[in-house]
Write a protein that holds these residues in place. Structure first.
Motif, short mmCIF file in Angstrom:
data_model
loop_
_atom_site.label_atom_id
_atom_site.label_comp_id
_atom_site.label_asym_id
_atom_site.label_seq_id
_atom_site.Cartn_x
_atom_site.Cartn_y
_atom_site.Cartn_z
N ARG A 1 1.30 7.98 -3.68
CA ARG A 1 0.41 8.87 -4.63
C ARG A 1 -0.63 9.55 -4.26
O ARG A 1 -0.72 10.93 -4.66
CB ARG A 1 -0.25 7.58 -5.95
N GLU A 2 -1.08 9.23 -3.30
CA GLU A 2 -2.25 10.10 -2.66
C GLU A 2 -1.65 11.29 -1.99
O GLU A 2 -2.11 12.31 -2.14
CB GLU A 2 -2.96 9.10 -1.42
N GLU B 1 0.60 3.28 -3.16
CA GLU B 1 -0.67 3.94 -3.12
C GLU B 1 -0.84 5.12 -2.42
O GLU B 1 -1.30 6.32 -2.69
CB GLU B 1 -1.89 3.01 -2.93
N SER C 1 0.91 -1.12 -0.06
CA SER C 1 -0.21 -0.02 0.02
C SER C 1 1.04 1.19 0.07
O SER C 1 0.29 2.29 -0.25
CB SER C 1 -1.02 0.03 1.25
#
Length: 163
Positions: free
Chosen positions: A12-13, A9, A6
């Motif tokens: 990126r967030e 991800e 994760s």
């Protein structure tokens, strides 16, 4: 930043929320872990270990800004006891230069957010106004900064309650 799966991800967030690159986020995460002693949160006292802040005349205001709920977008007043990595990035993002690829509307919004952040640093009672006393405090700190004394001032620092 969680498990390896994760992590990308999450990064990126965070890139989208803060404007930092993934490399900058990784570097700031290492710094966060160093400051926190590898804990998931930072408390005010962790900033005592930052040499660059040691002699800064507005050190206490800078540290307080990291925990101000208004800057963390968590409420209209109050201070958090501790902050996590995402909170840390939220505050660090205020210190970024304005991105030259932004359109005029984005630039104006970014400037407004930065000004609001600075305003919160000096509106210490969270009443939405900078009082005369808060202003005098700003002037006093400014006069203590090297290279900002005027010829009208004596070499010693003025009283924080004086003009």
């Amino acid at each position: 930043m969680g498990a390896a799966q994760s992590t990308s991800e999450e990064v990126r967030e965070l890139v989208g929320k803060t404007g930092f690159s993934s490399d900058q986020i990784e570097q700031l995460h290492r710094r966060f872990k160093q400051l926190s002693g590898d804990q998931p949160t930072i408390r005010k006292e962790h900033f005592n270990n930052v040499p660059d802040l040691e002699l800064n005349p507005i050190r206490s205001k800078i540290v307080r800004a990291f925990f101000d709920n208004r800057n963390l977008r968590k409420g209209p007043s109050g201070l958090a006891d501790e902050i996590n990595f995402e909170d840390f990035l939220t505050i660090m993002a205020y210190f970024q230069p304005i991105d030259v690829t932004m359109d005029e509307e984005q630039v104006q919004l970014c400037r407004k957010e930065k000004l609001r952040f600075l305003f919160h640093m000096y509106d210490s009672d969270s009443d939405g106004r900078i009082t005369l006393e808060e202003y005098r405090n700003v002037k006093w700190w400014r006069s203590c900064s090297p290279g900002t004394r005027t010829s009208r001032r004596s070499p010693r620092a003025p009283s924080p309650t004086g003009p």
